[in-house]
Design a protein around this motif. Structure first.
Motif, short mmCIF file in Angstrom:
data_model
loop_
_atom_site.label_atom_id
_atom_site.label_comp_id
_atom_site.label_asym_id
_atom_site.label_seq_id
_atom_site.Cartn_x
_atom_site.Cartn_y
_atom_site.Cartn_z
N MET A 46 8.79 0.47 1.32
CA MET A 46 7.94 1.37 0.80
C MET A 46 7.52 1.13 -0.59
N ARG B 40 4.63 -1.12 -0.68
CA ARG B 40 3.33 -0.52 -0.53
C ARG B 40 2.69 0.01 -1.57
N LEU B 41 3.64 0.87 -2.26
CA LEU B 41 3.38 1.59 -3.53
C LEU B 41 2.75 0.75 -4.50
N GLU C 185 -0.65 -0.50 -3.93
CA GLU C 185 -1.65 0.48 -3.77
C GLU C 185 -1.81 0.77 -5.41
#
Lengths: 385, 84
Positions: free
Chosen positions: A146, A149-150, A153
């Protein structure tokens, strides 16, 4: 009191089916004691994360002391998840620096391969909150996924570019005798490797392995008793963060890493540009990027680009993971911080053989427990010629 | 606490811990609730493809796991896509 590392010892990282937790600790400890010439240390500190789960064994301080024929010596275990080795060194440094002990044997040890993979995941998740994160089944890998992904992004970074870090780690590990994986991998291998927790693939993750590493820290007053070259431990710093990364205001800032690094550098009277190499806690590809950026070695969102351009290669501006790091050398969690310290010692005493960084004066070790929840940073300096 | 929020980041966990093998692959997310508090949760009742950053979700009450030989059931909240 100035503090020095007077010698190191370690096992190869990997599958040690025929050796117990204590066998591994003994092997590393004996090597480091013999190398240093300090046969009876004043104190023993053990770094370990989950011997209670993997070996149903606690009380490691007295057990290892007795195994070494040193019963009577003050000895205990300290724990800080994957930073257990780093915090053990921090405690040992305080003992020597304060004059409380002239010599401290520090042993980092972990046995991980004796339990099933699902149980290893559960044991590692003890670095997170039992009543919440563990309760929901969020493994440590899933949290890092997670986080990945952060990061991708927020800074528009491509997943492919992060592969530069595991590729580099494996390249450095090929020439390291004690590394778990002495083989190269390509960015394509990383891309094609098994998805563990999207977007993290198996080759983004440090492996599971057994191992032990040890060093003997001494005060300057007993340097004449030491047999091997020494390196000065110029500063040791530990910082903590909000416990779980999703509680933090900026989830992609490693503030414990930044604080521990700044504090260590300030205490040593140095600047970031004085650092010649970094033994970095590369447990996951994204962690390399976030650690380098949080310490200030790369601009935010640029670490993967810097890595791809060769900045962190053995011959680059700032070599990292010079013996393969956690990804290539291996990550026996509670021992990792001590492995990093031993590797920095080898670099600064000119004993790194094929992995030698050219003319290093200052090395930094960065050891992290949880997702930057507890971070230990050590700075080592080469002795003047 | 508010019962609805938006997904900030997520993952599909394929290699679960032993206790959660029956749930694999398991979607996990960090959700920002309407009061800005961030929580961690499993996402249920949807396929992986239906999830993206920003998806609106609502809390639901579910079985989380069963525990040990006695098979004691543990309950808690999870989140599902909020279609309203």
């Amino acid at each position: 009191m100035k503090v020095f590392s007077a010698g190191v010892g370690f096992t190869r990282v990997g599958d040690h089916w025929t050796k117990s937790l204590v066998d591994l600790a003994e092997e590393a400890a004996v090597k480091s004691l013999k190398s240093s010439g300090i046969t009876v240390p004043d104190f023993i500190i053990v770094g370990n994360m989950f011997s209670a789960v993997s070996s149903r064994q606690e009380h490691l301080g007295a057990l290892i002391a007795d195994t070494l024929g040193l019963s009577g010596t003050p000895a205990y275990k300290v724990e800080g998840a994957c930073a257990s080795g780093g915090v053990a060194l921090n405690a040992a440094n305080a003992l020597v620096k304060s004059g409380e002990a002239d010599s401290v044997l520090v042993v980092g040890v972990e046995k991980m391969r004796d339990i099933e993979p699902g149980e290893v995941a559960r044991a590692l998740s003890m670095a997170e909150n039992a009543e919440y994160t563990q309760f929901l089944g969020a493994s440590f890998v899933s949290l890092n996924a997670m986080l990945t992904r952060l990061y991708l992004e927020k800074y528009s970074v491509s997943l492919e570019s992060l592969a530069a870090f595991p590729v580099l780690a494996h390249r450095n590990a090929t020439t390291a005798d004690h590394a778990q994986f002495r083989k190269t991998i390509t960015p394509q291998d990383v891309a094609k490797s098994l998805p563990v927790s999207d977007p993290v693939r198996v080759l983004d993750c440090a492996p599971v392995g057994d191992g032990a590493a040890a060093t003997v820290l001494v005060g300057e007053n007993i340097l004449p008793d030491c047999k091997s070259p020494v390196a000065e431990l110029v500063s040791s710093s530990v910082a903590t963060n909000r416990f779980s990364f999703y509680e933090r205001e900026d989830m992609v800032d490693f503030s414990a890493t930044r604080k521990a690094c700044q504090n260590a550098i300030e205490k040593a009277g140095l600047t970031l540009s004085d650092i010649d190499f970094v033994e970095l806690h590369d447990a996951f590809s994204v962690v390399v990027a976030l650690a380098l950026e949080s310490m200030g070695f790369s601009e935010r969102g640029h670490a993967a680009v810097d890595g791809t351009s060769g900045d962190f290669d053995l011959e680059g501006k700032l070599p990292i993971g010079t013996f393969g790091g956690l990804k290539g050398r291996g990550h026996p969690v509670g021992a990792t911080g001590v492995y990093q310290f031993c590797e920095a010692y080898l670099q600064l005493t000119g004993q790194a053989k094929l992995n030698q960084v050219q003319d290093p004066k200052i090395g930094l070790t960065h050891n992290m427990g949880g997702i930057d929840t507890t971070t230990a940073v050590h700075l080592l300096r080469r002795m003047d010629d | 606490m508010p019962k609805t929020g938006n997904i900030v980041t997520y993952t599909v966990l394929r290699e679960t811990m032993t206790r959660f093998e029956a749930h694999a692959p398991m979607i996990l997310a960090i959700i920002q609730l309407e009061n800005q508090v961030k929580v961690l949760s499993q996402i249920v009742d949807c396929s992986e493809d239906a999830i993206k950053i920003g998806s609106r979700v609502k809390a639901v009450f579910r079985k989380v796991a069963s525990n040990g030989d006695s098979d004691t059931i543990q309950y808690g909240y999870k989140f599902a896509i909020d279609t309203q």
